[in-house]
Scaffold this motif. Structure first.
Motif, mmCIF file in Angstrom:
data_model
loop_
_atom_site.group_PDB
_atom_site.id
_atom_site.type_symbol
_atom_site.label_atom_id
_atom_site.label_comp_id
_atom_site.label_asym_id
_atom_site.label_seq_id
_atom_site.Cartn_x
_atom_site.Cartn_y
_atom_site.Cartn_z
ATOM 1 N N LEU A 208 1.240 -8.365 9.165
ATOM 2 C CA LEU A 208 2.294 -7.681 8.299
ATOM 3 C C LEU A 208 1.773 -7.482 6.950
ATOM 4 C CD1 LEU A 208 5.729 -9.524 9.402
ATOM 5 C CD2 LEU A 208 4.988 -7.067 9.951
ATOM 6 N N GLY A 209 1.181 -8.291 6.356
ATOM 7 C CA GLY A 209 0.202 -8.065 5.013
ATOM 8 C C GLY A 209 -0.793 -6.969 5.019
ATOM 9 N N GLY A 210 -1.437 -6.813 6.239
ATOM 10 C CA GLY A 210 -2.578 -6.061 6.267
ATOM 11 C C GLY A 210 -2.177 -4.668 6.805
ATOM 12 N N ILE A 211 -0.980 -4.276 7.427
ATOM 13 C CA ILE A 211 -0.741 -2.860 7.897
ATOM 14 C C ILE A 211 -0.271 -2.118 6.794
ATOM 15 C CG2 ILE A 211 -0.053 -3.368 10.195
ATOM 16 C CD1 ILE A 211 2.680 -3.449 9.590
ATOM 17 N N GLY A 212 0.504 -2.949 5.758
ATOM 18 C CA GLY A 212 0.762 -1.970 4.479
ATOM 19 C C GLY A 212 2.095 -1.693 4.265
ATOM 20 N N PHE A 213 2.710 -1.849 2.828
ATOM 21 C CA PHE A 213 4.282 -1.635 2.713
ATOM 22 C C PHE A 213 4.673 -0.372 3.358
ATOM 23 C CE2 PHE A 213 2.212 -4.680 -0.564
ATOM 24 C CZ PHE A 213 2.892 -5.724 0.048
ATOM 25 N N ILE A 214 3.930 0.532 3.236
ATOM 26 C CA ILE A 214 4.478 2.071 3.676
ATOM 27 C C ILE A 214 4.843 1.957 5.248
ATOM 28 C CG2 ILE A 214 3.630 4.387 3.531
ATOM 29 C CD1 ILE A 214 1.595 3.526 1.442
ATOM 30 N N VAL A 215 3.570 1.223 5.731
ATOM 31 C CA VAL A 215 4.138 1.272 7.309
ATOM 32 C C VAL A 215 5.261 0.478 7.498
ATOM 33 C CG1 VAL A 215 3.004 0.580 9.357
ATOM 34 C CG2 VAL A 215 1.640 1.721 7.952
ATOM 35 N N MET A 216 5.415 -0.775 6.909
ATOM 36 C CA MET A 216 6.512 -1.673 7.086
ATOM 37 C C MET A 216 7.599 -0.799 7.130
ATOM 38 S SD MET A 216 5.826 -5.537 5.904
ATOM 39 C CE MET A 216 4.873 -5.289 4.474
ATOM 40 N N SER A 217 7.825 0.031 5.740
ATOM 41 C CA SER A 217 8.919 0.815 5.458
ATOM 42 C C SER A 217 9.558 1.809 6.367
ATOM 43 C CB SER A 217 8.719 1.540 4.104
ATOM 44 O OG SER A 217 9.978 2.231 3.739
ATOM 45 N N ASP A 218 8.082 2.483 6.820
ATOM 46 C CA ASP A 218 8.508 3.801 8.035
ATOM 47 C C ASP A 218 9.204 2.731 9.306
ATOM 48 O OD1 ASP A 218 7.806 5.777 6.674
ATOM 49 O OD2 ASP A 218 6.149 6.347 7.949
ATOM 50 N N LEU A 219 8.658 1.691 9.581
ATOM 51 C CA LEU A 219 9.185 0.792 10.807
ATOM 52 C C LEU A 219 10.587 0.361 10.555
ATOM 53 C CD1 LEU A 219 6.000 -1.465 11.664
ATOM 54 C CD2 LEU A 219 6.784 0.654 13.020
ATOM 55 N N LEU A 220 10.743 -0.014 9.591
ATOM 56 C CA LEU A 220 12.027 -0.631 9.320
ATOM 57 C C LEU A 220 13.249 0.560 9.432
ATOM 58 C CD1 LEU A 220 11.607 -3.480 6.889
ATOM 59 C CD2 LEU A 220 12.530 -3.835 9.350
ATOM 60 N N SER A 221 12.752 1.849 8.828
ATOM 61 C CA SER A 221 13.625 3.006 8.634
ATOM 62 C C SER A 221 13.471 3.756 10.053
ATOM 63 C CB SER A 221 13.133 3.841 7.648
ATOM 64 O OG SER A 221 12.953 3.277 6.294
ATOM 65 N N TYR A 222 12.993 3.533 11.080
ATOM 66 C CA TYR A 222 12.703 4.074 12.266
ATOM 67 C C TYR A 222 13.834 4.180 13.155
ATOM 68 C CZ TYR A 222 11.004 5.614 16.730
ATOM 69 O OH TYR A 222 10.775 6.324 18.001
ATOM 70 N N ARG A 223 14.774 3.248 13.023
ATOM 71 C CA ARG A 223 15.861 3.165 13.595
ATOM 72 C C ARG A 223 16.791 4.384 13.195
ATOM 73 N NH1 ARG A 223 19.476 -2.359 13.588
ATOM 74 N NH2 ARG A 223 20.101 -1.473 11.443
ATOM 75 N N VAL A 224 17.109 4.684 11.969
ATOM 76 C CA VAL A 224 17.615 5.792 11.567
ATOM 77 C C VAL A 224 16.920 7.175 11.362
ATOM 78 C CG1 VAL A 224 18.870 6.630 9.213
ATOM 79 C CG2 VAL A 224 18.649 4.188 9.870
ATOM 80 N N THR A 225 15.773 7.193 11.198
ATOM 81 C CA THR A 225 15.038 8.445 11.151
ATOM 82 C C THR A 225 14.414 8.773 12.409
ATOM 83 O OG1 THR A 225 12.674 7.187 10.576
ATOM 84 C CG2 THR A 225 14.227 8.003 8.650
#
Length: 451
Positions: A208-225
């Motif tokens: 989780l620390g290595g994939i980056g915050f941009i990717v984490m944000s994308d993954l958490l927004s995926y359910r909506v977007t």
């Protein structure tokens, strides 16, 4: 007027470079104080500099054992430096400013854009809020899970402290641990090589620390977007392939020749292979002695460390996206294609040139440093190349020679850690004044024989 002109000359790259340097200087001073040491004796400046740099650059290479060398004050100083280094001092500063309702200026946004490796200023402050929230949630959950497990091995208060310390350390890919006071200096997580719960929690924190915050944000927004950006798709795909392939190769190379590896059960061998493949993303923690592994495995770990983690993450290396571009360029050339295409998107020439430049700068830095160290130290070249790559990639894996290096070598590796954290390209931008003016002419095209 002169003061304003001087301020304007501070580009985002320069602010990032100077900012990290100042934090390292402050950290060096704090770690060299008597109260920071467990026995009250001051740590000498060179070792304090190395440890502070390793913390701020979230590397994890150590010249003293954190658990036995530092007091509670020293350990907390190390942890705060790692947290600032992992999230970035601009991210921390922005959240403090937002907490006091301070307006985020354009200059601040430009520095944040450089720190987060973003191509646009749009939504930057929102991303910073998400980054901070995600980090606190992940670190809190990780701390509770680790504390629950370690409460069986130690008093509850100590288990909670260890949970918080190691969750922050592993999520920020810092790699520091405090088990030196429990299982012996520099023992790492060797006592938990056969513990699937600790292995899984630490692996998830590092990933989780290595994939980056941009990717984490994308993954958490995926359910909506219901969509992922090209960046996230490439990072997740390449990271997954590197982890799986790395684990398979480690397993194959160690299972038949390594006595330590053969003592483990099949399931533990699988966990050990995955753990060390993930740790090369920039985790810097190990459950087995890397120094006792086969040379072929050590060289594989070196290559995986050099590739590193994702842009905008807590990890280092040339980054998985750069590696993807290099592989894509080779594939396109072999297939006779003009464009590098990922997920039906063509990459710009600017991205390709930036990737090539970043790789060459990194290679030049690592090889030159290893050559200099080989002239100073009486060690094998592979060992020195491994330590140099670990320092540049802010990985923290070691062949157990860091503590035996001369003071000059420690200073050199400290500088390499600093360059690896801010990035050679960022430093190049900080030291130069690139012209924003577009050239009004182009030279005629030339050609020469290749291959």
């Amino acid at each position: 007027m002169k003061h304003k002109k001087k301020q304007d000359s501070l580009s985002p790259a320069k602010i990032l470079t100077f900012g990290f340097a100042i934090i390292i200087i402050i950290g060096t001073f704090l770690l060299s104080l008597g109260p920071a040491s467990a026995n009250g004796e001051k740590l000498d400046l060179i070792n304090a500099f190395f440890m502070a740099t390793s913390a701020v650059c979230v590397t994890g290479l150590v010249v003293v054992d954190p658990a036995t060398q530092f007091s509670l004050f020293g350990e907390l100083t190390l942890l705060i430096l790692a947290q600032i280094g992992g999230l970035g001092f601009m991210t921390m500063g922005t959240m403090i400013a937002l907490a006091f309702n301070r307006r985020i200026s354009l200059r601040d946004r430009l520095v944040l854009q450089e720190a987060m490796k973003q191509n646009t200023l749009e939504g930057l402050v929102t991303l910073i809020r998400r980054v901070t929230l995600y980090s606190l949630v992940i670190e809190s959950v990780g701390a509770l899970l680790l504390a629950a497990r370690w409460s069986f091995d130690m008093p509850l208060g100590q288990a909670l402290y260890y949970g918080v310390f190691h969750s922050i350390s592993f999520f920020n890919n810092a790699g520091f641990d405090l088990f030196g006071s429990v299982h012996g200096p520099y023992s790492g997580l060797s006592a938990y090589a056969s513990d699937p719960f600790v292995n899984i929690v630490v692996i998830v924190l590092i990933i989780l620390g290595g994939i980056g915050f941009i990717v984490m944000s994308d993954l958490l927004s995926y359910r909506v977007t219901r969509r992922l950006s090209l960046h996230s798709k490439v990072v997740l795909t390449v990271s997954g392939i590197l982890i799986v392939v790395g684990a398979l190769l480690i397993f194959v190379m160690e299972v038949f020749k390594s006595p330590d590896f053969q003592q483990l059960s099949l399931m533990d061998q699988v966990f050990a292979s995955i753990f060390h493949s993930v740790s090369t993303r920039s985790g810097g923690v190990s459950t087995m002695s890397v120094a006792d592994m086969q040379q072929s495995t050590q060289f594989l770990l070196l290559l995986l460390m050099f590739i590193g983690a994702a842009p905008g993450s807590t990890g280092g290396g040339i980054k998985v996206t750069v590696f993807a571009i290099l592989i894509g360029a080779m594939y396109a050339m072999l297939r006779g294609k003009e464009d590098i295409v990922f997920f039906r998107k063509r990459l710009s020439k600017v991205s390709i040139l930036r990737a090539i430049t970043q790789t060459w700068l990194a290679l030049f830095l690592v090889i030159l440093t290893a050559m200099i160290l080989s002239a100073i130290e009486d060690r094998t070249f592979l060992a020195l190349l491994f330590e140099t790559t670990s320092a540049f990639a802010t990985s923290g894996l070691s062949l157990d020679i860091t503590t035996k290096l001369t003071d000059l070598s420690k200073i050199i590796l400290g500088l390499v850690m600093f360059l690896g954290r801010i990035g050679p390209l960022t430093l190049a931008y900080a030291l130069t004044t690139p012209k924003s003016r577009k050239e009004l002419y182009r030279y005629p095209e030339g050609d020469f024989i290749i291959g």
